[in-house]
Structure formats: C-alpha cells, structure tokens
Design a protein around this motif. Structure first.
Motif, short mmCIF file in Angstrom:
data_model
loop_
_atom_site.label_atom_id
_atom_site.label_comp_id
_atom_site.label_asym_id
_atom_site.label_seq_id
_atom_site.Cartn_x
_atom_site.Cartn_y
_atom_site.Cartn_z
N LEU A 111 0.82 -1.21 0.00
CA LEU A 111 0.00 0.00 0.00
C LEU A 111 0.85 1.26 0.00
CD1 LEU A 111 -2.61 1.60 0.22
CD2 LEU A 111 -2.61 1.16 2.69
N LEU A 112 1.87 1.32 0.88
CA LEU A 112 2.64 2.55 1.01
C LEU A 112 3.44 2.87 -0.25
CD1 LEU A 112 3.72 4.95 2.52
CD2 LEU A 112 5.35 3.44 3.70
N SER A 113 4.14 1.89 -0.81
CA SER A 113 4.95 2.15 -2.00
C SER A 113 4.07 2.53 -3.19
CB SER A 113 5.83 0.94 -2.34
OG SER A 113 5.05 -0.23 -2.52
N THR A 114 2.87 1.95 -3.26
CA THR A 114 1.94 2.30 -4.33
C THR A 114 1.39 3.70 -4.11
OG1 THR A 114 1.32 -0.03 -4.50
CG2 THR A 114 -0.12 1.56 -5.57
N LEU A 115 1.08 4.02 -2.88
CA LEU A 115 0.59 5.36 -2.52
C LEU A 115 1.62 6.42 -2.90
CD1 LEU A 115 -1.51 7.16 -1.08
CD2 LEU A 115 -0.35 6.61 1.07
N TYR A 116 2.89 6.11 -2.66
CA TYR A 116 3.97 7.05 -2.98
C TYR A 116 3.97 7.41 -4.46
CZ TYR A 116 8.73 8.61 -4.04
OH TYR A 116 9.82 9.30 -4.52
N LEU A 117 3.74 6.43 -5.31
CA LEU A 117 3.75 6.68 -6.75
C LEU A 117 2.46 7.32 -7.24
CD1 LEU A 117 5.35 3.34 -8.05
CD2 LEU A 117 6.47 5.56 -7.76
N ALA A 118 1.37 7.15 -6.48
CA ALA A 118 0.06 7.60 -6.95
C ALA A 118 -0.31 9.01 -6.50
CB ALA A 118 -1.02 6.62 -6.46
N THR A 119 0.46 9.60 -5.59
CA THR A 119 0.05 10.89 -5.02
C THR A 119 0.76 12.06 -5.69
OG1 THR A 119 -0.28 12.11 -2.97
CG2 THR A 119 1.84 10.99 -3.22
N LYS A 120 0.08 13.22 -5.68
CA LYS A 120 0.68 14.48 -6.10
C LYS A 120 1.09 15.30 -4.88
CE LYS A 120 -1.84 15.01 -10.48
NZ LYS A 120 -2.77 15.88 -11.25
N ALA A 121 0.75 14.81 -3.69
CA ALA A 121 1.05 15.54 -2.46
C ALA A 121 2.55 15.50 -2.16
CB ALA A 121 0.27 14.95 -1.29
N PRO A 122 3.06 16.51 -1.44
CA PRO A 122 4.46 16.45 -1.00
C PRO A 122 4.69 15.22 -0.12
CG PRO A 122 3.52 18.63 -0.62
CD PRO A 122 2.39 17.74 -0.99
N VAL A 123 5.86 14.61 -0.25
CA VAL A 123 6.22 13.43 0.55
C VAL A 123 7.44 13.77 1.39
CG1 VAL A 123 6.94 11.02 0.52
CG2 VAL A 123 5.27 11.85 -1.16
N TRP A 124 7.32 13.53 2.69
CA TRP A 124 8.43 13.72 3.62
C TRP A 124 8.79 12.36 4.21
CZ3 TRP A 124 7.53 18.51 7.28
CH2 TRP A 124 7.32 19.66 6.49
N VAL A 125 10.09 12.10 4.38
CA VAL A 125 10.51 10.87 5.04
C VAL A 125 11.42 11.22 6.21
CG1 VAL A 125 10.30 9.44 2.98
CG2 VAL A 125 12.48 10.56 3.47
N ALA A 126 11.19 10.54 7.32
CA ALA A 126 12.03 10.70 8.51
C ALA A 126 12.71 9.35 8.76
CB ALA A 126 11.19 11.12 9.71
N PRO A 127 13.88 9.13 8.20
CA PRO A 127 14.56 7.84 8.33
C PRO A 127 14.87 7.48 9.79
CG PRO A 127 15.57 9.15 6.59
CD PRO A 127 14.65 10.06 7.36
N ALA A 128 14.76 6.21 10.11
CA ALA A 128 15.13 5.70 11.44
C ALA A 128 15.67 4.28 11.25
CB ALA A 128 13.94 5.71 12.38
N MET A 129 16.94 4.09 11.62
CA MET A 129 17.57 2.79 11.38
C MET A 129 18.90 2.72 12.14
SD MET A 129 18.72 3.59 7.44
CE MET A 129 17.12 4.30 7.09
N ASN A 130 19.49 1.57 12.12
CA ASN A 130 20.81 1.37 12.71
C ASN A 130 21.83 2.31 12.05
OD1 ASN A 130 23.51 -0.28 11.90
ND2 ASN A 130 23.01 -0.56 14.07
N GLN A 131 22.77 2.80 12.83
CA GLN A 131 23.71 3.79 12.33
C GLN A 131 24.53 3.30 11.14
OE1 GLN A 131 27.29 3.68 12.85
NE2 GLN A 131 27.24 1.66 13.85
N GLN A 132 24.85 2.00 11.12
CA GLN A 132 25.62 1.47 10.00
C GLN A 132 24.76 1.36 8.74
OE1 GLN A 132 29.00 0.99 9.90
NE2 GLN A 132 28.53 0.81 7.71
N MET A 133 23.47 1.02 8.91
CA MET A 133 22.55 0.98 7.78
C MET A 133 22.38 2.38 7.19
SD MET A 133 19.66 -1.67 9.22
CE MET A 133 18.71 -1.70 7.70
N TRP A 134 22.33 3.38 8.07
CA TRP A 134 22.21 4.76 7.61
C TRP A 134 23.45 5.16 6.80
CZ3 TRP A 134 19.34 8.89 6.65
CH2 TRP A 134 19.96 10.12 6.52
#
Length: 421
Positions: A111-134
């Motif tokens: 749902l989320l990845s499809t929503l990302y491609l289907a919207t005209k709205a601004p998209v913001w991402v706040a990454p959260a992950m292990n420091q090495q993955m970042w």
C-alpha cells in the motif's frame, strides 16, 4: 509565539509508519498533529504492525488504519487512489531502510509504495535505522535519488540506539516533527496571503494594551485593558498578508505568529515608538491601545512613604497618539478605537472627525460580556465622510472574528478610496 490552529482544520496528513522500534514515537506524533488541528490518517506496513498495533493509531487518529493495498471497502477497491487524492502531505515516520529503497526504485508491491507513486502531495521521510545501515552507500544513494525526485528528507538524530550502537539513525522527537509540519503549512499559507490577501503588501502598525504611568518606582496609573482585541487584529492583519508591527503595552499575551512585537510601557514611549515606525514606513495605523489620558507631573525618585490620610498627586495630560500620527504630512490610513461606557456612538463619531481619522471602531466596555477582560466583543464602525460608506454593526462574536471583520472593513475602505479618486 501563538498560532491560529483553525487554519489546519482542512489540512489532511497521511502518517505512514514502517517497521522499526521508533514506531512507538509515531503514536505520539499522531497526537501532536491532532492537537494542531490536522486531519490524520495512518498507513502501516506489515513491519510496522510487528512493533505496534493498528488499534492504537485508530484510537489516536479517530480514523480507520490502512494496511492493505487492495481494500474491498474502498471505492472500486482502490484505497490507495482515494488516499493519494485525499492527502495534503504524506509523512513517513519512521521511514525504514527498506521503504526508502522501494521509493527510490519505484517499486509498488504494498500500500505505502503504491501510494507514494500515486500521489501528487508532498512526501516527507524521517529515516530511522541502525547507524551502519544509515551510513551504507546504498542507503545514501537511495536518499539522494529521493531528494532529486523532490522528496523532503528529515535528517535523523545522533544518539544511543535500541541495538546498543551510538550514532546517526534516531528518528527526531514527535514534537519536533509536528512543529515542522505546522510551520510548513504556515509558510505556505503566508505565501498565498502575501500575494492574494486583503492587506497584501501593506505595512501595518498596531498599538495594543494599556499604558502604565509611573507615580514612583513601585506604583503606577493604568487601566483594565488586556490587549486581547489588539493582538487579535495583529493576527488577522498578518493572515491577510500584511507586515505587522505590534506596539504592546504591559500585557500577558503570546505574540501572534509572524508579528513583530515591540514592548512599551508609558504613553510617551508608545508615541515615540509610533513616530519611529512612521518614519520606517507605515500604510495603516491601528490604535487599539487604551492609553492613559494623564500622567504624573513629577515622578518620585524613591518610593513614597505613607504620611497622613491623603496623598495629592499632580497630573498632566498625555499626548494623543492617534491624533498626533493623523496630523503628520505623510499620514497612513488611520484607524481609531473608542472604548466608552455611555453615548458610545455619539462620542465615537465625534472622535472620528476631531482626530481626523479614516475609520473608528467603538464598543461599550461597561457591558460585562464584551468588556476589557472578555474573549468576545461587539462593535460599530464609522468611516470618514470622504469614503461615502455606511457604518457597520459588528454583532457579538469572538475577538478573532471581530478582528477579521475589521480587516475586511479596512480593505473595503482602502479599495473604495482608490475607486473614487
């Protein structure tokens, strides 16, 4: 600094929650966004549901939580299209490494990845992950792709992580994220107001609150004005696109968002600052302050001690601020206020002429329901003869609503003057 939260009541936020321990912060984020007045719907990935339940977000948002790409309850089963059209902003918090990779690659397998491609709205991402993955090159490459595609990336914070590592990768606190969303919509609203608002491009100076006239270092003469009406007008003028300077007497009120505030105490200081603002440039001068008519002739250098049953204090008349500004060669559009306890309209009409004002608003402060300390007001507005406009009765309403009506009256008078010149 205060904000008018009613402007967010028609703004729709989709909060997308992905898999990660930071998902617990997203519950608080929903609450903060709701506190600001936003409409919030939550989308959850399967990974997110392993950390926190949809029921939690449903209770906090007041809306059903969306988890499936093909929703049999949605119109034509196209839930992602409905959501894509509904959103004014999509905030992914926390945004996992996997979700960022999907966005960058243009995948659409949930749902989320499809929503990302289907919207005209601004998209913001706040990454959260292990420091090495970042820090991984693939993650940074994916983030660069998102930035190039117009996605707003909110940088993670450094600190201790759930896995025991220390470094970049922590999702910012919910309060900080909510403030960023709030400020984004305020700035967008301001840009529109500065171009299309009723007072777009106008420089407005407003006096508000009481003045204090010192008797000695610990005593003064003042009045019951709270400044609420003046502060409400300052907020309304700013929302209408004006650049606003507020000359505030001693009051306990938050400064309206976007308004420049200068604190003053006495009538003399308020006049001095008013003249200074006139020199800097002023299109509209709104005098709502309840300025003391008199001040002490000689202020005692030390506290006056009690001696006898009487204390005689000599008073001298204070300058009339609004009349003084109105007499200047390059005078702005002048708006006065008359707070009276009897013969309200008669006195106000007299002041309009005597002080050479363009407009005056009067109210009866003897009424307990609209007096100085009340959150409501009711006014009658008179215009100078050259505007050929009838008086307006502003029925009892909140001071914010009255302020908006006064801005409309100022705009109409200015517009009428242009048409008749």
């Amino acid at each position: 600094m205060s904000f008018d939260l009613s402007v967010f009541s028609n703004k729709n936020i989709i909060l997308a929650v992905t898999g990660g321990i930071a998902a617990y912060k997203s519950a608080i984020l929903v609450r903060r966004l709701k506190d600001y007045g936003f409409n919030v719907r939550v989308v959850m990935t399967k990974g997110a549901q392993a950390f926190i339940t949809p029921l939690t977000f449903q209770a906090l948002s007041g809306n059903s939580v969306h988890t499936e790409l093909l929703d049999p309850e949605a119109e034509a089963g196209m839930g992602h299209i409905e959501l894509a059209r509904w959103a004014d902003l999509i905030l992914v918090a926390p945004a996992s490494c996997d979700t960022i990779a999907k966005f960058a690659a243009g995948l659409a397998d949930d749902l989320l990845s499809t929503l990302y491609l289907a919207t005209k709205a601004p998209v913001w991402v706040a990454p959260a992950m292990n420091q090495q993955m970042w820090a991984a090159k693939a993650t940074q490459r994916n983030l660069n792709t998102l930035v190039e595609d117009g996605v707003h990336v909110i940088m993670p914070e450094a600190g201790s992580q759930a896995c025991g590592d220390v470094g970049l990768g922590r999702m910012p606190e919910p309060e900080d994220l909510a403030d960023q969303v709030k400020n984004y919509f305020h700035q967008a609203q301001r840009a529109i107001a500065e171009k299309f608002g009723l007072l777009a491009g106008k420089r407005v100076v407003i006096t508000a609150g009481p003045t204090r006239e010192a008797i000695d270092p610990v005593r003064y003469i003042s009045n019951h004005s709270t400044g609420k009406m003046g502060f409400a007008i300052a907020a309304a003028c700013y929302s209408a696109g004006a650049k606003v300077t507020l000359l505030a007497g001693p009051v306990s009120l938050d400064t309206p968002n976007g308004v420049r505030r200068i604190n003053v105490s006495s009538a003399i200081k308020m006049l001095d600052e008013s003249m200074h603002q006139l020199e800097e440039g002023c299109d509209i001068f709104i005098a709502t302050a309840a300025v003391a008519d008199y001040r002490v002739a000689e202020v005692s250098e030390h506290k006056i001690k009690k001696a006898g049953d009487e204390l005689n204090v000599s008073l001298v008349k204070n300058p009339d601020i609004v009349a003084t500004i109105a007499q200047q060669e390059k005078r702005p559009f002048m708006v006065g206020f008359a707070a009276e306890t009897r013969n309200v309209e008669e006195y106000a009409a007299g002041k309009l002429v005597a002080k050479k004002l363009d407009m005056i608003a009067c109210n009866d402060v003897s009424r307990a329901d609209i007096g100085f300390a009340s959150d409501q007001n009711a006014m009658t507005v008179f215009f100078a003869e050259q505007y050929q406009m009838q008086k307006r009765d502003l029925e009892k309403a909140s001071k914010q609503e009255i302020a908006q009506q006064l801005v409309e009256a100022i705009h109409d008078a200015l517009h009428h003057e242009i048409e008749t010149v």
